[in-house]
Design a protein around this motif. Structure first.
Motif, PDB file in Angstrom:
ATOM      1  N   LEU A  40      48.648  34.788  51.989  1.00  0.00           N
ATOM      2  CA  LEU A  40      48.004  33.816  51.111  1.00  0.00           C
ATOM      3  C   LEU A  40      46.724  33.296  51.760  1.00  0.00           C
ATOM      4  CD1 LEU A  40      48.188  31.943  48.573  1.00  0.00           C
ATOM      5  CD2 LEU A  40      49.512  30.361  50.013  1.00  0.00           C
ATOM      6  N   TRP A  41      45.616  33.308  51.014  1.00  0.00           N
ATOM      7  CA  TRP A  41      44.333  32.829  51.514  1.00  0.00           C
ATOM      8  C   TRP A  41      44.355  31.310  51.661  1.00  0.00           C
ATOM      9  CZ3 TRP A  41      40.112  30.468  48.528  1.00  0.00           C
ATOM     10  CH2 TRP A  41      38.928  30.353  49.256  1.00  0.00           C
ATOM     11  N   ARG A  65      55.028  38.127  46.200  1.00  0.00           N
ATOM     12  CA  ARG A  65      54.366  39.417  46.048  1.00  0.00           C
ATOM     13  C   ARG A  65      54.041  39.673  44.576  1.00  0.00           C
ATOM     14  NH1 ARG A  65      53.563  43.663  49.299  1.00  0.00           N
ATOM     15  NH2 ARG A  65      53.022  45.598  48.282  1.00  0.00           N
ATOM     16  N   GLU A  66      54.943  39.280  43.700  1.00  0.00           N
ATOM     17  CA  GLU A  66      54.726  39.470  42.263  1.00  0.00           C
ATOM     18  C   GLU A  66      53.464  38.736  41.799  1.00  0.00           C
ATOM     19  OE1 GLU A  66      56.984  38.729  37.989  1.00  0.00           O
ATOM     20  OE2 GLU A  66      58.030  38.265  39.854  1.00  0.00           O
ATOM     21  N   LYS A  67      53.303  37.464  42.220  1.00  0.00           N
ATOM     22  CA  LYS A  67      52.099  36.716  41.864  1.00  0.00           C
ATOM     23  C   LYS A  67      50.858  37.346  42.483  1.00  0.00           C
ATOM     24  CE  LYS A  67      52.210  32.185  42.216  1.00  0.00           C
ATOM     25  NZ  LYS A  67      52.528  30.822  42.700  1.00  0.00           N
ATOM     26  N   ALA A  68      50.975  37.779  43.731  1.00  0.00           N
ATOM     27  CA  ALA A  68      49.830  38.387  44.412  1.00  0.00           C
ATOM     28  C   ALA A  68      49.384  39.659  43.698  1.00  0.00           C
ATOM     29  CB  ALA A  68      50.193  38.682  45.864  1.00  0.00           C
ATOM     30  N   GLU A  69      50.342  40.482  43.291  1.00  0.00           N
ATOM     31  CA  GLU A  69      49.988  41.710  42.573  1.00  0.00           C
ATOM     32  C   GLU A  69      49.346  41.408  41.228  1.00  0.00           C
ATOM     33  OE1 GLU A  69      53.600  44.021  42.598  1.00  0.00           O
ATOM     34  OE2 GLU A  69      53.195  44.751  44.626  1.00  0.00           O
ATOM     35  N   ALA A  70      49.804  40.355  40.562  1.00  0.00           N
ATOM     36  CA  ALA A  70      49.173  39.958  39.294  1.00  0.00           C
ATOM     37  C   ALA A  70      47.711  39.586  39.539  1.00  0.00           C
ATOM     38  CB  ALA A  70      49.937  38.793  38.668  1.00  0.00           C
ATOM     39  N   ARG A  75      45.383  39.766  36.471  1.00  0.00           N
ATOM     40  CA  ARG A  75      46.243  39.087  35.497  1.00  0.00           C
ATOM     41  C   ARG A  75      46.759  37.804  36.130  1.00  0.00           C
ATOM     42  NH1 ARG A  75      48.559  44.312  35.657  1.00  0.00           N
ATOM     43  NH2 ARG A  75      50.303  43.363  36.713  1.00  0.00           N
ATOM     44  N   ALA A  76      46.078  36.709  35.894  1.00  0.00           N
ATOM     45  CA  ALA A  76      46.494  35.433  36.475  1.00  0.00           C
ATOM     46  C   ALA A  76      47.851  35.032  35.919  1.00  0.00           C
ATOM     47  CB  ALA A  76      45.472  34.357  36.161  1.00  0.00           C
ATOM     48  N   PRO A  77      48.802  34.743  36.812  1.00  0.00           N
ATOM     49  CA  PRO A  77      50.126  34.306  36.335  1.00  0.00           C
ATOM     50  C   PRO A  77      50.021  33.012  35.528  1.00  0.00           C
ATOM     51  CG  PRO A  77      50.185  34.843  38.673  1.00  0.00           C
ATOM     52  CD  PRO A  77      48.742  34.830  38.256  1.00  0.00           C
ATOM     53  N   VAL A  82      44.495  28.872  40.909  1.00  0.00           N
ATOM     54  CA  VAL A  82      43.821  30.038  41.461  1.00  0.00           C
ATOM     55  C   VAL A  82      44.295  30.239  42.900  1.00  0.00           C
ATOM     56  CG1 VAL A  82      41.601  31.043  42.109  1.00  0.00           C
ATOM     57  CG2 VAL A  82      41.808  29.744  39.993  1.00  0.00           C
ATOM     58  N   GLU A  83      44.835  31.395  43.144  1.00  0.00           N
ATOM     59  CA  GLU A  83      45.314  31.754  44.474  1.00  0.00           C
ATOM     60  C   GLU A  83      44.703  33.093  44.833  1.00  0.00           C
ATOM     61  OE1 GLU A  83      49.572  31.980  44.089  1.00  0.00           O
ATOM     62  OE2 GLU A  83      49.603  30.086  43.001  1.00  0.00           O
ATOM     63  N   PHE A  84      44.369  33.262  46.090  1.00  0.00           N
ATOM     64  CA  PHE A  84      43.866  34.541  46.548  1.00  0.00           C
ATOM     65  C   PHE A  84      44.774  35.057  47.651  1.00  0.00           C
ATOM     66  CE2 PHE A  84      39.863  32.488  45.061  1.00  0.00           C
ATOM     67  CZ  PHE A  84      39.640  33.327  43.984  1.00  0.00           C
ATOM     68  N   TYR A  85      44.850  36.374  47.740  1.00  0.00           N
ATOM     69  CA  TYR A  85      45.752  37.012  48.676  1.00  0.00           C
ATOM     70  C   TYR A  85      45.050  38.149  49.416  1.00  0.00           C
ATOM     71  CZ  TYR A  85      49.468  34.630  46.115  1.00  0.00           C
ATOM     72  OH  TYR A  85      50.280  33.675  45.533  1.00  0.00           O
ATOM     73  N   LEU A  86      45.643  38.536  50.522  1.00  0.00           N
ATOM     74  CA  LEU A  86      45.202  39.700  51.266  1.00  0.00           C
ATOM     75  C   LEU A  86      46.380  40.665  51.367  1.00  0.00           C
ATOM     76  CD1 LEU A  86      43.120  41.180  53.108  1.00  0.00           C
ATOM     77  CD2 LEU A  86      44.214  39.985  55.023  1.00  0.00           C
TER      78      LEU A  86
END
Length: 174
Positions: A40-41, A65-70, A75-77, A82-86
């Motif tokens: 999570l950023w 992981r499900e939210k990150a892949e969205a 596709r924003a859950p 707003v969340e960003f991931y690596l």
């Protein structure tokens, strides 16, 4: 006599096997230390987060992981901020915030590991002739992962980019 002759011929191969095994054993722990998974950023600019800061952010956002892949697929859950991931594995770095033409996403080649620091080279998808050197700092006793990209081209000349990420329980290793 026959037994002595076999032993003489076998020892160079035994030595070779021993040296090869020792070399591979010295490489394996370095590769094992590279953090992989989804992170999570940490969004606060100018703040170097502590483990407590990351833990608080994880409790607040409840990443998965499900939210990150969205987010990765645009596709924003529903109902989430707003969340960003690596996304990071042994051969690829993929942040959900990379824009077209950016230098953050691409093929990654890990090099030497020194303590908590993992050196790497990134070949950005949108700039395949460019190689960005970087470091991932991932102390085992911290929730914080620091990603440093060095000499990233920009309109103001080459700059270093430092981003902070937080580990969360689901699907991250290190």
């Amino acid at each position: 006599m026959l037994r002595i002759e076999r032993t003489r011929r076998a020892w160079p191969w035994q030595l070779f096997g021993f040296l090869l095994g020792a070399s591979l054993a010295s490489i394996a722990p370095a590769a094992a230390k590279v953090p992989t998974g989804v992170f999570l950023w940490f969004p606060e600019r100018g703040v170097v987060p502590s483990s407590a800061d990351c833990d608080a952010l994880v409790r607040l956002t409840r990443p998965s992981r499900e939210k990150a892949e969205a987010w990765l697929w645009g596709r924003a859950p529903f109902g989430s901020d707003v969340e960003f991931y690596l996304f990071l594995d042994q051969s690829r770095m993929e942040p959900t915030y990379a824009a077209e033409g950016d230098y953050d996403a691409g093929t990654v080649r890990f090099g030497e590991t020194r303590g908590d620091e993992n050196l790497f080279e990134l070949v950005p998808d949108d700039h395949p002739t460019v190689t960005i050197e970087g470091t991932i700092v991932a102390p085992a006793d911290s929730s914080v992962i620091t990603v440093i990209l060095r000499n990233v081209p920009s309109s103001n000349g080459a700059v270093d980019r430092v981003s902070y990420f937080c580990r969360f329980e689901e699907d991250s290793e290190a």
